[in-house]
Design an enzyme around this catalytic site. Structure first.
Site, PDB file in Angstrom:
ATOM      1  N   ARG A 135       0.653  -1.141  -0.015  1.00 50.40           N
ATOM      2  CA  ARG A 135       0.035  -0.184  -0.223  1.00 50.40           C
ATOM      3  C   ARG A 135       0.570   1.738   0.058  1.00 50.40           C
ATOM      4  O   ARG A 135       0.710   2.031  -0.832  1.00 50.40           O
ATOM      5  CB  ARG A 135      -0.843   0.222   1.354  1.00 50.40           C
ATOM      6  CG  ARG A 135      -1.904  -0.929   1.264  1.00 50.40           C
ATOM      7  CD  ARG A 135      -2.948  -1.275   2.077  1.00 50.40           C
ATOM      8  NE  ARG A 135      -3.904  -1.953   1.665  1.00 50.40           N
ATOM      9  CZ  ARG A 135      -5.415  -2.119   2.959  1.00 50.40           C
ATOM     10  NH1 ARG A 135      -5.372  -1.420   4.046  1.00 50.40           N
ATOM     11  NH2 ARG A 135      -6.025  -3.030   2.549  1.00 50.40           N
ATOM     12  N   LYS A 152     -21.231 -15.940  -0.376  1.00 49.96           N
ATOM     13  CA  LYS A 152     -22.577 -16.003  -0.674  1.00 49.96           C
ATOM     14  C   LYS A 152     -23.150 -15.237  -1.318  1.00 49.96           C
ATOM     15  O   LYS A 152     -23.045 -14.275  -2.003  1.00 49.96           O
ATOM     16  CB  LYS A 152     -22.574 -14.859   1.188  1.00 49.96           C
ATOM     17  CG  LYS A 152     -22.934 -16.287   2.350  1.00 49.96           C
ATOM     18  CD  LYS A 152     -22.654 -14.959   3.292  1.00 49.96           C
ATOM     19  CE  LYS A 152     -22.530 -15.776   4.454  1.00 49.96           C
ATOM     20  NZ  LYS A 152     -22.084 -14.443   5.156  1.00 49.96           N
ATOM     21  N   GLY A 183      -9.667  -7.730  -2.567  1.00 51.65           N
ATOM     22  CA  GLY A 183     -10.212  -8.228  -1.749  1.00 51.65           C
ATOM     23  C   GLY A 183      -9.573  -9.766  -2.144  1.00 51.65           C
ATOM     24  O   GLY A 183      -8.462 -10.203  -2.198  1.00 51.65           O
ATOM     25  N   GLY A 201     -13.746  -4.285  -0.013  1.00 55.38           N
ATOM     26  CA  GLY A 201     -15.023  -3.604  -0.241  1.00 55.38           C
ATOM     27  C   GLY A 201     -15.372  -2.422  -1.052  1.00 55.38           C
ATOM     28  O   GLY A 201     -16.503  -2.149  -1.754  1.00 55.38           O
TER      29      GLY A 201
END
Ligand code: PGA
Length: 648
Positions: free
Chosen positions: A41, A202, A355, A378
């Protein structure tokens, strides 16, 4: 659909300026040694920091690290990140001992061109995550310009990720720019065929993503745990596989929606299933939907790999989000590896949506072979879902001239139910609009309106505010509280307020300055009466109003302000000014701003026309050279009419 272009760091004049840059230095630290275990990062922010240093900016970096709960804590200090940045960039990086305290402020004031200051962890202040306007104003007070380069937090409306843009001219850094170019570009204007590969456990996590991509992609491939919910929803046997029975209807709806849109939605045709959720479980390949009792699907099978790989080979744009199976277990990583390889082998623009999928592509060794790995988890998911990301949305547009359609509901809506209803009707109609859209709702409708408009491209405006923050002002509304609630704009000096509530140029000026000081964007109204027009007093009158309203407002604040020219004789009368009449006065107003400030300031000013704008007249008015949109009363109360105006 065109994409709204945001200013990039190169569009700002940074030389000699203090530039506060939100970076994402939320790096993982070793629990015992406090060493950085992965500095990706920090490396990701280097291009922006280097550009600023090389162009003689005074650089102030701000970031969060971890989740400090109660103020400053040594273990969450930015020190390791500041030290690593100094090593990577080969220059000293000064660390302030606080965020908005004396040390930070004096170090910021002492910065010389090309020097770098890092503030302490911005989450040492709880005001950060609340996007507290006073905290954002304090942060902003140290700098002249704001650059956001933290894509990982761009989906959060925090003080340092979004609030700062309410106080300073703003732009994106290179890292956010790259995300916009790749993900934004793929969604707005994909090379076709556009294939989206969606996995993960999910359905509930991916509803928004699937549903947005059905509107954009040619093929959607579904793998991972959520494929079993889709299979079970059709009545197939899935054994003990992951399943969300409460999402059966939704899964079937998504399949039907894809079919109706002519989008190919591919589900696995076979499955590798296991007798336990374990690396060393027994496994077998079965046809999809024929998983024996007591067995669970943990990966896609060979026929699915073949089917999906062929689609991928054909694609010109690929977005991948979510692994195809339990890739953490080597035995069940075959499907994910095969898809990663197919993506790596293809010559399509390939985007890995952050992610788990970013981790998978790196673990499997294909990171170098894809076009773009998103740096957000996210944030990239919400971006692909089509949600508005506050950290990007807040930045200035590259070009001005984008239509700004603002509604003014006045006292004409029932609170709060009508507000939510109207916004919910409007949202789908304007979701792909490139115009800026705001609704000036009655005060009592603000909470419901904010809730209904969350994550959409609709902003909320107040119709007035007081110029004081607090005090004995019975019946008045504090600008601070509007800002704290999340209101973006405030209409100031509307002719109805001037006429019925004795507003003067002086109160308009005080209110505009107060609004700006709390990070609210004023829409300043002006306009002449019929008698004034007939007596040829229009231009003098309007010039006086503008001079009065802008008194002591510095040029750097102009990017936060909109002017609405509203001839009083056209408001609510059904008598719209002609295109020429409206253009003439708006051009005149631009000229006054040029006189008061500069030509460039005037060219960048957003000027609206208001007064009986409707679905028929909007396009003509908004295409005038000096008219950048409208302030719309009556016609903003009907979703369909207002959507036509917003899209005009
Ligand atoms: P109108 O109102 O569009 O109903 O004329 C405009 C305004 O008052 O802002």
């Amino acid at each position: 659909m065109a994409m709204v272009q945001k200013k990039n760091v190169e569009d700002l004049n940074v030389a000699g300026k203090k530039v506060i840059v939100r970076v994402d230095f939320n790096v993982p630290l070793d629990k015992t040694t406090n060493e950085i275990t992965d500095d990706k990062r920090i490396k990701g922010a280097l291009p922006t920091i280097k550009y600023l240093v090389e162009n003689n900016a005074k650089v102030i970096l701000v970031s969060h690290l971890g989740r400090p709960k109660n103020g400053p804590e040594a273990k969450f200090s930015m020190k390791p990140a500041a030290d690593r940045l100094a090593e990577l960039i080969g220059k000293p990086v000064v660390l302030a001992s606080d965020v908005i305290g004396e040390d930070a402020k004096s170090k910021a004031a002492a910065l010389k061109e090309g020097e770098i200051l890092m503030l302490e962890n911005v989450r040492f202040h709880k005001e950060e995550t609340k996007n507290d306007p006073k905290f954002a104003a304090e942060l902003a007070s140290m700098a002249d310009l704001y650059v956001n380069d933290a894509f990982g937090t761009a989906h959060r409306a925090h003080a340092s990720t979004a609030g700062l843009a309410n106080f300073l001219p703003s732009a994106s850094g290179y890292l956010i720019q790259k995300e916009l170019d790749f993900i934004g570009g793929a969604l707005a204007n994909p090379k076709r065929p556009f294939v989206a590969i969606l996995g993960g456990s999910k359905v509930s996590d991916k509803i928004g993503v699937i549903s947005n991509l059905i509107d954009k992609a040619d093929t959607i491939i579904i793998g991972g745990g959520m494929a079993y919910t889709f299979a079970a929803a059709k009545g197939a046997s899935i054994g003990t596989s992951l399943c969300e029975p409460d999402k059966f209807d939704l899964a079937n709806e998504l399949v039907a929606k894809a079919e109706a849109k002519g989008v190919k939605l591919l589900l696995p045709v076979d499955t590798v299933c296991a007798d336990a959720f374990a690396e060393d479980a027994n496994s077998q390949v079965v046809e999809s939907g024929k998983i024996p009792d007591g067995w669970m699907g943990l990966d896609i099978g060979p026929k699915s790999i073949e089917l999906f790989s062929a689609e991928i080979a054909n694609a010109k744009t690929i977005i991948w989000n979510g692994p195809a199976g339990v890739f953490e277990f080597d035995k069940f990583a075959t499907g994910t590896r095969a898809l990663a390889k197919a993506i790596a082998d293809s010559d399509a623009i390939s985007i890995i949506g952050g992610g788990d999928s970013a981790a998978a592509i790196e673990k499997l060794g294909f990171a170098e072979k894809v076009s773009h790995i998103s740096t957000g988890g996210g944030a990239s998911l919400e971006f692909i879902e089509g949600k508005v990301l506050p950290g990007i949305d807040c930045l200035q547009d590259k070009e001005i001239g984008r239509t700004f359609a603002a509604g003014n509901w006045k006292m004409n809506c029932g609170c709060p139910d009508d507000a939510a209803k109207l916004i919910n009707e409007l949202k789908p109609l304007v979701k792909d609009a490139t115009s800026t859209i705001a609704l000036g709702v009655p005060f009592l409708a603000i909470p419901a309106a904010l809730e209904a408009a969350a994550y959409s491209n609709i902003k909320i405006a107040a119709q007035n505010c007081h110029f004081e923050e607090k005090g004995a002002f019975t019946g008045e509304i504090s600008p601070l509280w509007l800002a704290k609630m999340g209101v973006t704009y405030v209409i100031i000096g509307h002719s109805e307020r001037r006429e019925y509530f004795a507003e003067t140029d002086e109160t308009v000026n005080k209110k505009a300055k107060a609004a700006l000081s709390y990070g609210l964007k004023p829409i300043i109204c002006c306009g002449e009466s019929l008698a004034q027009r007939e007596a040829n007093e229009t231009f003098d009158w309007i010039k006086g109003q503008i001079i009065g309203a802008f008194k002591d407002i510095p040029a750097e604040k102009l990017c936060q302000i909109t002017i609405a020219y509203e001839p009083i004789w056209a408001i609510g009368t059904g008598k719209t000014a002609s295109d020429e009449q409206a253009q003439e006065v708006c051009a005149f107003i631009r000229g006054v701003i040029a006189e008061l400030y500069c030509d460039k300031c005037a060219a960048a000013m957003t000027i609206q026309y208001g007064g009986s704008v409707n679905a028929k007249t909007a396009a003509g008015l908004f295409s005038q050279k000096d008219i950048n949109g409208g302030l719309v009363g009556g016609a903003s109360l009907k979703a369909e009419d207002f959507s036509i105006i917003a899209l005009a």
